[in-house]
Write an enzyme that holds these catalytic residues in place. Structure first.
Site, PDB file in Angstrom:
ATOM      1  N   ASP A 272      35.856  40.349  30.991  1.00 43.71           N
ATOM      2  CA  ASP A 272      36.556  40.005  32.228  1.00 43.71           C
ATOM      3  C   ASP A 272      37.577  41.088  32.616  1.00 43.71           C
ATOM      4  OD1 ASP A 272      37.562  38.575  34.344  1.00 43.71           O
ATOM      5  OD2 ASP A 272      38.041  36.779  33.194  1.00 43.71           O
ATOM      6  N   ASP A 332      36.312  33.157  41.383  1.00 45.80           N
ATOM      7  CA  ASP A 332      36.088  31.964  40.559  1.00 45.80           C
ATOM      8  C   ASP A 332      35.686  30.756  41.395  1.00 45.80           C
ATOM      9  OD1 ASP A 332      36.998  33.628  38.615  1.00 45.80           O
ATOM     10  OD2 ASP A 332      38.477  32.231  37.828  1.00 45.80           O
TER      11      ASP A 332
HETATM   12  C1  GLA Z   1      38.921  34.682  35.195  1.00 47.99           C
HETATM   13  C2  GLA Z   1      37.434  34.423  35.158  1.00 47.99           C
HETATM   14  C3  GLA Z   1      37.212  32.965  34.797  1.00 47.99           C
HETATM   15  C4  GLA Z   1      37.839  32.683  33.443  1.00 47.99           C
HETATM   16  C5  GLA Z   1      39.322  33.053  33.465  1.00 47.99           C
HETATM   17  C6  GLA Z   1      39.941  32.984  32.082  1.00 47.99           C
HETATM   18  O1  GLA Z   1      39.552  33.924  36.183  1.00 47.99           O
HETATM   19  O2  GLA Z   1      36.861  34.733  36.391  1.00 47.99           O
HETATM   20  O3  GLA Z   1      35.826  32.675  34.768  1.00 47.99           O
HETATM   21  O4  GLA Z   1      37.157  33.423  32.461  1.00 47.99           O
HETATM   22  O5  GLA Z   1      39.512  34.369  33.952  1.00 47.99           O
HETATM   23  O6  GLA Z   1      41.270  33.406  32.099  1.00 47.99           O
END
Ligand code: GLA
Length: 508
Positions: A272, A332
């Protein structure tokens, strides 16, 4: 300003479980003539590894308009908002332009606010010493194609901890979820990966090793347990110094972490971007992701590589070249119709790039999490199958209702997602109806008609629109679980508001 996480739910990371950061927005009370402009700081939560999350809010004010940035350990985003006297509202537009992340007042030189409408926060004027530590820049490697790893020939299926638990995930929960994957029939339907998301990390030791925190006392034993159930274990890190929830990430330790993951028996890595945006521009996405792709392959263990960069940098064009198997094409997802539809509609430009081993990822499933209707969740599942998306359930498998089971475990819909041809459908719009057509390996097609309107509507599927030379021989409604008949080259059915008519149609 620099934007670390473009378009993701960092807020959610914050608000939700890991949740520490936003909490800092404070404004010093403008006495007469003062403004909310300035640098504010607030302490976030204590992380599960004992470290302290913190936030810095920098604001400028022009009349009643506020602009600025919010920095936490894991990310940095633009904020925008309004001030009315001592009252203020701040939004992170790229996450949600309709819902403020901080609403509050300047009280005696402090910002007293509610974060996400839920958590009280007090921010004080920041001093020069209040900052998020800078990190030495590490030059990304030269570009060099990474060979395909041969994994994920169909979109990965499994479960991920983030959507339902955020930071409330631990060894015991993963074990009981693995058990439930079997008793519920999820494993046998193809949901093989059990993926731990953010907040498992401890503190890196003097040798640079990153152990898990107290929530995961023995990661190898956990992997052995998950494997003993015929499942696979996934984990999460990122190319920056910190994950989105503020935990240590892999910058400068890529090979070491990849070896550790392999030694634990990890089968899947979600990587990420988060704080990597503090040190790198978007041009560095490809080489930075390549670095971990190389490190994973050097371990010799088959590890599915999932890139999480919110659709930035044209990832669908180069994802395979860094050894990636799937990559996020959106910010997200949230458990709402608008968010779900918004994410899947962003798939359109990425469609030509999907195929076996290389998948566009509109984010994990929200099915069963309670904020959409059953028809909307059926549409969610239908659309994820039509766009050949990874199917990572994001609900609590241990307690899911029969309706949720009937959606996640619909084998005929799963077969559309898992079709060997790996084609990604795109929509054709006609008023409130959106029709998505996906060619399948056996020459048949899947067709989904989504009713975007607020009332039930008649949907007609015409054989001529499905690219068949001859007449339809067989058609099946995959939610009604029954065969249906095309008459005069068409089939018409009533589709409820936000529901989907999903057919598999064959000319053979
Ligand atoms: C980001 C990602 C999510 C999750 C969070 C965890 O927002 O896009 O899918 O993994 O981080 O902190």
């Amino acid at each position: 300003m620099s934007k670390v996480r473009s378009g993701m739910s960092a807020l959610r990371a914050v608000l939700a479980g890991a949740g520490m950061l936003l909490c800092m927005v404070v404004l010093a009370a403008p006495a007469f003539g003062q403004t909310l402009a300035g640098r504010w700081t607030a302490e976030g939560r204590k992380l599960d590894n004992g470290e302290q999350e913190k936030s810095i809010l920098e604001l400028k004010q022009n009349g009643n308009q506020l602009t600025g940035t919010l920095k936490t350990l894991g990310f940095e985003v633009d904020v925008k908002g309004t001030a009315t006297g001592n009252h203020f509202e701040l939004f992170i537009e790229e996450w949600n332009p309709n819902r403020p992340v901080l609403v509050g007042d300047l009280v005696n030189g402090e910002l007293h606010a509610m974060e996400g409408g839920r958590r009280p926060i007090v921010a004080k004027p920041a001093t020069a010493a209040d900052d998020i530590p800078a990190v030495a820049y590490i030059e990304p490697p030269a570009l060099k194609p990474v060979p395909e790893n041969g994994l994920a020939k169909t979109p990965p299926m499994g479960w991920n901890s983030w959507n339902i638990f955020q930071g409330r995930i631990d060894d015991q929960t993963v074990r009981t979820m693995a058990d439930a994957m079997i008793t519920s029939g999820m494993r046998d339907a193809g949901y093989i990966y059990v993926n731990i998301d953010d907040t498992w990390q401890g503190v890196r030791d003097a040798q640079g090793n990153l152990p898990a925190n107290h929530k995961f006392p023995d990661m190898k034993a956990l992997a052995d347990y998950v494997h003993s159930k015929g499942l696979k274990l996934g984990i999460y890190s990122g190319p920056g110094t910190r994950t989105c929830a503020g935990y240590p990430a892999s910058l400068g330790h890529e090979e070491q972490d990849a070896k550790m993951f392999a030694a634990w028996g990890i089968d899947y890595l979600k990587y990420d971007w988060c704080s990597a945006g503090r040190m790198y521009k978007n041009e560095a996405l490809q080489p930075v992701y390549q670095k971990m792709g190389v490190a994973l392959q050097a371990t010799g263990r088959p590890i599915v590589y999932s890139l999480c960069e919110y659709g930035m940098g044209g990832v669908e064009k180069w994802g395979p070249q860094v050894g990636g198997n799937l990559w996020r094409t959106t910010g997200d997802i949230r458990d709402s119709w608008e968010s779900m539809i918004g994410n899947v509609e962003k798939q359109v430009p990425t469609a030509p790039y999907a195929g076996p081993g290389r998948w566009n990822d509109p984010d994990m499933l929200e099915i069963g999490n309670g904020k959409m209707t059953d028809d909307e969740y059926r549409t969610h599942m239908s659309l994820w199958a039509l766009v050949a998306s990874p199917l990572l359930a994001g609900n609590d498998i241990r307690t899911m209702s029969d309706v949720t089971k009937s959606i996640l475990l619909n084998k005929e819909v799963i077969a559309i997602d898992q079709d060997a041809l790996g084609k990604q459908a795109s929509p054709v719009k006609n008023g409130d109806l959106e029709t998505w057509v996906k060619p399948l390996a056996d020459g048949s097609v899947a067709v989904g008609v989504v009713n975007m309107g607020s009332a039930a509507a008649q949907a007609t599927v015409k054989a001529a629109d499905l690219g068949f030379a001859g007449p339809v021989k067989k058609a099946r409604d995959l939610w009604a679980h029954q065969d249906v008949k095309f008459a005069a080259g068409a089939y018409t059915a009533t589709v409820p508001s936000h529901g989907t008519l999903l057919l598999r149609v064959s000319a053979k």
